[in-house]
Design a protein around this motif. Structure first.
Motif, mmCIF file in Angstrom:
data_model
loop_
_atom_site.group_PDB
_atom_site.id
_atom_site.type_symbol
_atom_site.label_atom_id
_atom_site.label_comp_id
_atom_site.label_asym_id
_atom_site.label_seq_id
_atom_site.Cartn_x
_atom_site.Cartn_y
_atom_site.Cartn_z
ATOM 1 N N MET A 187 -7.689 8.978 -10.689
ATOM 2 C CA MET A 187 -7.771 9.839 -9.522
ATOM 3 C C MET A 187 -7.631 8.990 -8.267
ATOM 4 O O MET A 187 -8.244 7.930 -8.149
ATOM 5 N N ALA A 188 -6.792 9.425 -7.331
ATOM 6 C CA ALA A 188 -6.525 8.660 -6.116
ATOM 7 C C ALA A 188 -7.769 8.621 -5.238
ATOM 8 O O ALA A 188 -8.504 9.603 -5.129
ATOM 9 N N LEU A 189 -7.988 7.466 -4.623
ATOM 10 C CA LEU A 189 -9.133 7.293 -3.742
ATOM 11 C C LEU A 189 -8.866 8.010 -2.422
ATOM 12 O O LEU A 189 -7.791 7.882 -1.834
ATOM 13 N N THR A 190 -9.843 8.751 -1.929
ATOM 14 C CA THR A 190 -9.729 9.459 -0.660
ATOM 15 C C THR A 190 -10.475 8.687 0.417
ATOM 16 O O THR A 190 -11.660 8.373 0.257
ATOM 17 N N PHE A 191 -9.773 8.392 1.499
ATOM 18 C CA PHE A 191 -10.377 7.660 2.603
ATOM 19 C C PHE A 191 -10.844 8.647 3.670
ATOM 20 O O PHE A 191 -10.170 9.647 3.944
ATOM 21 N N PRO A 192 -11.982 8.376 4.319
ATOM 22 C CA PRO A 192 -12.380 9.187 5.471
ATOM 23 C C PRO A 192 -11.329 9.095 6.577
ATOM 24 O O PRO A 192 -10.564 8.123 6.639
ATOM 25 N N ASP A 193 -11.291 10.090 7.455
ATOM 26 C CA ASP A 193 -10.289 10.106 8.523
ATOM 27 C C ASP A 193 -10.379 8.876 9.417
ATOM 28 O O ASP A 193 -9.374 8.457 9.998
ATOM 29 N N TRP A 194 -11.579 8.293 9.546
ATOM 30 C CA TRP A 194 -11.784 7.203 10.505
ATOM 31 C C TRP A 194 -11.666 5.820 9.862
ATOM 32 O O TRP A 194 -11.904 4.812 10.534
ATOM 33 N N ILE A 195 -11.285 5.777 8.587
ATOM 34 C CA ILE A 195 -11.074 4.498 7.907
ATOM 35 C C ILE A 195 -9.710 4.521 7.223
ATOM 36 O O ILE A 195 -9.389 5.463 6.493
ATOM 37 N N GLN A 196 -8.916 3.480 7.471
ATOM 38 C CA GLN A 196 -7.573 3.409 6.894
ATOM 39 C C GLN A 196 -7.385 2.092 6.153
ATOM 40 O O GLN A 196 -7.885 1.053 6.607
ATOM 41 N N PRO A 197 -6.682 2.111 5.018
ATOM 42 C CA PRO A 197 -6.323 0.843 4.370
ATOM 43 C C PRO A 197 -5.342 0.081 5.248
ATOM 44 O O PRO A 197 -4.468 0.663 5.886
ATOM 45 N N CYS A 198 -5.526 -1.216 5.305
ATOM 46 C CA CYS A 198 -4.660 -2.080 6.111
ATOM 47 C C CYS A 198 -4.182 -3.199 5.187
ATOM 48 O O CYS A 198 -4.791 -4.259 5.104
ATOM 49 N N GLY A 199 -3.105 -2.933 4.459
ATOM 50 C CA GLY A 199 -2.695 -3.848 3.410
ATOM 51 C C GLY A 199 -3.566 -3.634 2.184
ATOM 52 O O GLY A 199 -4.247 -2.619 2.048
ATOM 53 N N ASP A 200 -3.565 -4.612 1.279
ATOM 54 C CA ASP A 200 -4.331 -4.454 0.038
ATOM 55 C C ASP A 200 -5.658 -5.185 0.062
ATOM 56 O O ASP A 200 -6.380 -5.210 -0.938
ATOM 57 N N SER A 201 -6.031 -5.774 1.213
ATOM 58 C CA SER A 201 -7.294 -6.506 1.270
ATOM 59 C C SER A 201 -7.997 -6.356 2.620
ATOM 60 O O SER A 201 -8.779 -7.217 3.013
ATOM 61 N N SER A 202 -7.698 -5.277 3.324
ATOM 62 C CA SER A 202 -8.346 -5.017 4.608
ATOM 63 C C SER A 202 -8.519 -3.521 4.801
ATOM 64 O O SER A 202 -7.713 -2.715 4.317
ATOM 65 N N LEU A 203 -9.565 -3.153 5.527
ATOM 66 C CA LEU A 203 -9.760 -1.779 5.968
ATOM 67 C C LEU A 203 -9.843 -1.779 7.487
ATOM 68 O O LEU A 203 -10.426 -2.687 8.094
ATOM 69 N N LEU A 204 -9.263 -0.756 8.106
ATOM 70 C CA LEU A 204 -9.319 -0.605 9.552
ATOM 71 C C LEU A 204 -10.211 0.583 9.871
ATOM 72 O O LEU A 204 -9.901 1.721 9.508
ATOM 73 N N ILE A 205 -11.316 0.307 10.565
ATOM 74 C CA ILE A 205 -12.259 1.342 10.967
ATOM 75 C C ILE A 205 -11.941 1.740 12.402
ATOM 76 O O ILE A 205 -11.940 0.897 13.300
ATOM 77 N N ILE A 206 -11.656 3.013 12.612
ATOM 78 C CA ILE A 206 -11.236 3.502 13.927
ATOM 79 C C ILE A 206 -12.345 4.377 14.492
ATOM 80 O O ILE A 206 -12.605 5.481 14.002
ATOM 81 N N LEU A 207 -13.012 3.893 15.534
ATOM 82 C CA LEU A 207 -14.132 4.624 16.130
ATOM 83 C C LEU A 207 -13.720 5.430 17.357
ATOM 84 O O LEU A 207 -14.511 6.210 17.885
ATOM 85 N N GLY A 208 -12.511 5.260 17.837
ATOM 86 C CA GLY A 208 -12.046 5.997 19.005
ATOM 87 C C GLY A 208 -10.667 5.533 19.408
ATOM 88 O O GLY A 208 -10.056 4.692 18.737
ATOM 89 N N GLU A 209 -10.188 6.062 20.528
ATOM 90 C CA GLU A 209 -8.837 5.737 20.984
ATOM 91 C C GLU A 209 -8.815 5.336 22.450
ATOM 92 O O GLU A 209 -7.771 5.420 23.094
ATOM 93 N N GLN A 210 -9.947 4.921 22.993
ATOM 94 C CA GLN A 210 -9.986 4.556 24.395
ATOM 95 C C GLN A 210 -10.711 3.235 24.564
ATOM 96 O O GLN A 210 -11.372 2.759 23.641
ATOM 97 N N ILE A 211 -10.581 2.648 25.747
ATOM 98 C CA ILE A 211 -11.300 1.424 26.081
ATOM 99 C C ILE A 211 -12.549 1.819 26.852
ATOM 100 O O ILE A 211 -12.457 2.362 27.946
#
Length: 221
Positions: A1-25
């Motif tokens: 079964m394919a792994l489901t990622f939360p909307d705010w976490i994305q795979p970044c290659g095969d050995s990193s995760l990118l956590i996105i907390l917002g889109e502004q500075i």
């Protein structure tokens, strides 16, 4: 079964995760990034190699042979949910002495003219701020600082200088920063510090770290 990622976490290659907390500075959002990074580091999760903060993101590098992505997602979720609403950290303050103007700050007159302020008022407002270190880049030890008085905002040079001396303090748009090394650069240079921001013989080699707070102090040449 394919792994489901939360909307705010994305795979970044095969050995990193990118956590996105917002889109502004913003300072508050960046504090959350650093609080999450500190929380993950404090857990000592086997296989987690580095947490790299951005303005509103956190990249987590891990060894998939030592830590499964499922376990890492679980840790991230637990740490995030355990953070207090006000996740401000007790930041280390670093005082940076700066000689403003003259040969050390060739763009101070332009910044004053552009903003409609006197040179003395530019210096006063620049030294009045407390600047959180959002992240490090584009040179080793270069701090991207937040919190600058918006009245000092000034555009970059149309043509970058071929050489900006190490220690130069500049303004670009709504941000300020310090050049750790001699390099080309297009920021408006208003002063220079005698402190060394990057030294490979020092441990740690960087004077500043993400999450620190910088305060500038005007000094004589």
């Amino acid at each position: 079964m394919a792994l489901t990622f939360p909307d705010w976490i994305q795979p970044c290659g095969d050995s990193s995760l990118l956590i996105i907390l917002g889109e502004q500075i913003s300072i508050s959002l960046n504090r959350q990034v650093h609080a999450l990074a500190q929380g993950l580091k404090a857990r000592g999760i086997p296989g987690v190699e580095e947490c790299v903060p951005g303005y509103a993101t956190l990249r987590v590098d891990y060894d998939p042979l030592k830590c499964s992505v499922e376990d890492l997602l679980h840790h991230i979720q637990e740490v995030w949910e355990s953070l207090p609403e006000d996740s401000a950290l007790s930041a280390r303050e670093v005082v940076i002495p700066v000689h403003y103007g003259g040969e050390d700050g060739p763009d101070l007159p332009f910044v004053a003219q552009h903003t409609g302020l006197s040179e003395e008022e530019v210096i006063r407002r620049h030294t009045a701020g407390r600047y959180p270190v959002f992240l490090m880049g584009f040179l080793p030890g270069f701090p991207y600082l937040g919190g600058m008085d918006e009245s000092l905002a000034t555009p970059r040079l149309d043509t970058p200088r071929q050489r900006v001396p190490a220690g130069s303090v500049g303004i670009a748009g709504k941000q300020t920063g310090v050049y750790p090394l001699d390099s080309p650069g297009g920021w408006r240079i208003i002063g220079r510090t005698s402190l060394t921001l990057f030294d490979v013989t020092r441990e740690p080699p960087f004077l500043l770290q993400p999450g620190d707070v910088v305060r500038f102090v005007a000094v004589e040449a």
